[in-house]
Structure formats: C-alpha cells, structure tokens
Design an enzyme around this catalytic site. Structure first.
Site, mmCIF file in Angstrom:
data_model
loop_
_atom_site.group_PDB
_atom_site.id
_atom_site.type_symbol
_atom_site.label_atom_id
_atom_site.label_comp_id
_atom_site.label_asym_id
_atom_site.label_seq_id
_atom_site.Cartn_x
_atom_site.Cartn_y
_atom_site.Cartn_z
ATOM 1 N N ALA A 6 8.913 4.764 6.066
ATOM 2 C CA ALA A 6 8.436 4.505 4.700
ATOM 3 C C ALA A 6 9.358 5.076 3.634
ATOM 4 O O ALA A 6 8.983 5.117 2.458
ATOM 5 C CB ALA A 6 7.032 5.077 4.532
ATOM 6 N N ALA A 7 10.557 5.493 4.006
ATOM 7 C CA ALA A 7 11.459 6.108 3.030
ATOM 8 C C ALA A 7 11.814 5.134 1.912
ATOM 9 O O ALA A 7 11.878 5.507 0.734
ATOM 10 C CB ALA A 7 12.717 6.614 3.720
ATOM 11 N N GLY A 8 12.037 3.872 2.267
ATOM 12 C CA GLY A 8 12.340 2.876 1.243
ATOM 13 C C GLY A 8 11.171 2.650 0.306
ATOM 14 O O GLY A 8 11.357 2.454 -0.903
ATOM 15 N N ASP A 9 9.955 2.686 0.834
ATOM 16 C CA ASP A 9 8.771 2.530 -0.007
ATOM 17 C C ASP A 9 8.592 3.736 -0.920
ATOM 18 O O ASP A 9 8.177 3.590 -2.077
ATOM 19 C CB ASP A 9 7.528 2.348 0.863
ATOM 20 C CG ASP A 9 7.552 1.049 1.646
ATOM 21 O OD1 ASP A 9 8.189 0.087 1.177
ATOM 22 O OD2 ASP A 9 6.952 1.002 2.741
ATOM 23 N N GLY A 46 20.196 3.547 2.523
ATOM 24 C CA GLY A 46 19.685 4.549 3.459
ATOM 25 C C GLY A 46 20.118 5.948 3.062
ATOM 26 O O GLY A 46 20.033 6.343 1.891
ATOM 27 N N GLY A 71 5.558 9.019 10.212
ATOM 28 C CA GLY A 71 4.483 8.191 9.692
ATOM 29 C C GLY A 71 4.903 7.416 8.464
ATOM 30 O O GLY A 71 6.024 7.531 7.965
ATOM 31 N N ALA A 107 0.823 -1.204 0.000
ATOM 32 C CA ALA A 107 0.000 0.000 0.000
ATOM 33 C C ALA A 107 0.859 1.257 0.000
ATOM 34 O O ALA A 107 0.561 2.228 -0.704
ATOM 35 C CB ALA A 107 -0.930 -0.011 1.210
ATOM 36 N N ASN A 108 1.923 1.259 0.784
ATOM 37 C CA ASN A 108 2.813 2.424 0.796
ATOM 38 C C ASN A 108 3.378 2.695 -0.591
ATOM 39 O O ASN A 108 3.430 3.846 -1.050
ATOM 40 C CB ASN A 108 3.975 2.196 1.770
ATOM 41 C CG ASN A 108 3.571 2.323 3.218
ATOM 42 O OD1 ASN A 108 2.491 2.820 3.535
ATOM 43 N ND2 ASN A 108 4.435 1.870 4.099
ATOM 44 N N ASP A 140 11.669 10.411 10.505
ATOM 45 C CA ASP A 140 11.175 9.037 10.579
ATOM 46 C C ASP A 140 11.471 8.360 9.244
ATOM 47 O O ASP A 140 10.991 8.809 8.203
ATOM 48 C CB ASP A 140 9.676 9.049 10.864
ATOM 49 C CG ASP A 140 9.072 7.657 11.032
ATOM 50 O OD1 ASP A 140 9.803 6.668 10.855
ATOM 51 O OD2 ASP A 140 7.871 7.571 11.327
#
Length: 322
Positions: A247-250, A219, A291, A44-45, A244
């Site tokens: 969800a950075a990878g998504d 990263g 988030g 979903a992300n 945060d």
C-alpha cells in the site's frame, strides 16, 4: 494553510495476503509462510491514507452483501472516513489476492465484485464532490463513475487527482478534466502509448500532452514531477527498511492529495517539492509495516520521517505539515 477536504471515488476490497520466500512464476506453486486478511482496495486505502494524514475525507464506493461488507465498512469508519456514500449492492464484495515475498515485492490479482457495480453516481455523491477541495479517483471501479465525478469536480472547481491504476488507455473526456495525474512507469507508458524504448524524460513529456501536471512514482527511488509551466522535479524517497510495499503507493497518493488540498494547489517549485517529499515520506513510512490499510501511517509518523529526511524543508515550513 487550509483544512483539507478530500473525497475519494474508488474501490474497497478485502485483501487475502500470503507471504512467501519468493513469488511464484507462471505454473509454479510456492509454499507460503503466513496468511492474513486485511481491508484494502486502492480507493479505500487512499481514503484511509488521506484521513490519517489529516484530511476530512469522504468515500464513494460499494460493498456487497456478504460477510466481508461489515468489515470493509468498519475499517473505513474507524479511520475517520465518512462512509455515508458507501452503498451496498447484491453479490460479493471486492477481493484482492496478494502474494508478498521476502524482499517486500508483491503480486496482486483483484476480483472487483461490488466495485464493478459502481457504474453511476447520485446527487449525494455530487454534493460530496462539489464540497471537496480534491477529488481523488483510481481505475478499480467502472470508468463511467470516474468520468462522472471528475466532470462534477471540474464544474465546481474541485481539483481532480487521478491515480490511473490499473494501467489502461484513457478517454479524452477524462483526460480533459484531470488536474494532476499520478502513475508508475508502467501505467505512464500505457496511458501515453509510448514505445518500450522511450525513457522517463520522454514519458513525462508525453504525459504533458494529455494532462497539465504529472507525477511518475519510482518506488524506493522517489518520484518525478512535470507540469506545463515548465517545472521539472526529481524528489527522492526517504530510505527505510521495507517490509511490505503493498500500500505504499496508496499512502503516497492519499498524502499527496492532502498536501495539495491544504495548499490550495502548490504554486511554486519549493511548495511542489515539499508536497511531493511529504507524500514520499508517507509511502516510505507505510512500507515499514506489513499489510495494506493497517500499514498506512498517521500524520505524526509522516511528519517525523519527513523531518528526518528533509530537515531544511521542515525547519523552514516547507513541509505539508507546517
């Protein structure tokens, strides 16, 4: 540059997020300082990330029959994702327990719930895959569904992008139809069956024994790329104040799928570099907010950070948004 059509086969979870000064060690209790519930799940992300980055995106997945299901469905639809292939199954929806520390590092435990029931796909799902430019999949749903979708994609000429997370060894029937593999270093080592002493260069070469193109995310340090045509790239990530990284990878993967689809698959070093740099900008922009799905950036936000970090590429039309 063509419009991007992306279909995502993957998971959707409700993330239960606790912030704390530090992450707990095994057997340790840490007092947190904040709590929130946020729609998430890798699938979903990445669908929301792709839609916000400018794609026409459809999502294939499952929610349960509980109080979380409507919230999960609505979060996708509100982001512009086509949810007609999001089925409802008996039992609970997927849930992720996430702890985030003061340095923006995180620990995540996922209870699959309805995601585990996505063991086979249907004709409407196949139609969505065959109509897309890119199929984007992860491993938070049963691998049988991923293999089925990827096989359809290969037959139809749809590019298969696999974010192979969580880490696991992959069957040959899936590896044989993957066009672009996106993994972090831990996942790369597991997939390649590499020893602890193998460096990043060795990992990249080991992945190319399995798939034609591979991206390893690092990263805040950006990404490494390699393909069987001999291209080897290191692309840095823009420097931001991270809040945060959940969800950075998504965000990166969803944006990369969009860039790949818009270009019909980058064909030279400059185009691949621009696509990767634009996706890195998406990941960095996401890390600036707390988030999961709520932190995923819009196309304008990605373009702005990309232009700041890569002014030459942006000015010459090298960016995915050009």
């Amino acid at each position: 540059m063509m419009d991007a059509r992306v279909v995502v086969v993957g998971s959707t979870n409700l993330d239960l997020v606790v912030t704390a000064p530090s992450l707990p060690r095994p057997g340790e209790t840490v007092l947190g300082n904040g709590f929130s519930t946020v729609p998430g799940g890798k699938g979903a992300n990445q669908a929301v990330a792709a839609a916000r980055a400018g794609a026409r995106c459809a999502f294939v997945g499952a929610v349960g029959q509980d109080g979380f299901a409507d919230q999960l469905r609505a979060s996708l639809a509100d982001a512009g994702v086509d949810v007609r292939r999001l089925r409802s199954v008996p039992g609970p929806s997927g849930v992720a327990l996430i702890a985030v520390d003061a340095a923006a590092e995180n620990l995540i435990v996922v209870a699959p719930g309805a995601n585990g029931e996505l063991t086979s796909l249907a004709d409407p799902d196949r139609a969505a895959v065959e109509a897309a430019d890119v199929l984007l999949a992860q491993l938070e749903v049963p691998i049988e569904a991923v293999i089925q979708a990827a096989g359809w994609a290969r037959t139809a000429g749809t590019t298969v992008v696999l974010n192979a997370a969580p880490a696991r060894r992959l069957p040959a029937e899936l590896l044989d139809v993957v066009d672009l593999l996106v993994v972090n270093q831990v996942e790369a080592a597991v997939i390649a069956g590499a020893d602890d002493g193998v460096g990043l260069d060795g990992l990249m070469e080991a992945l190319l024994d399995l798939v034609p193109r591979a991206v390893v995310t690092l990263g805040a340090r950006g990404v490494r790329y390699a393909d069987r045509l001999g291209l080897r790239l290191s692309v840095p990530s823009p420097t931001v104040e991270a809040v945060d990284t959940t969800a950075a990878g998504d965000a990166f993967t969803g944006a990369l799928a969009v860039a790949w689809a818009e270009r019909g698959g980058p064909v030279d070093a400059a185009a691949v570099t621009a696509a990767l740099a634009w996706a890195c900008a998406a990941g960095a922009a996401c890390a600036r907010r707390p988030g999961a799905s709520t932190a995923l950036p819009t196309r304008d936000e990605i373009d702005e950070l990309f232009a700041q970090a890569c002014p030459q590429a942006s000015a010459t039309g090298g960016g995915a948004a050009a």
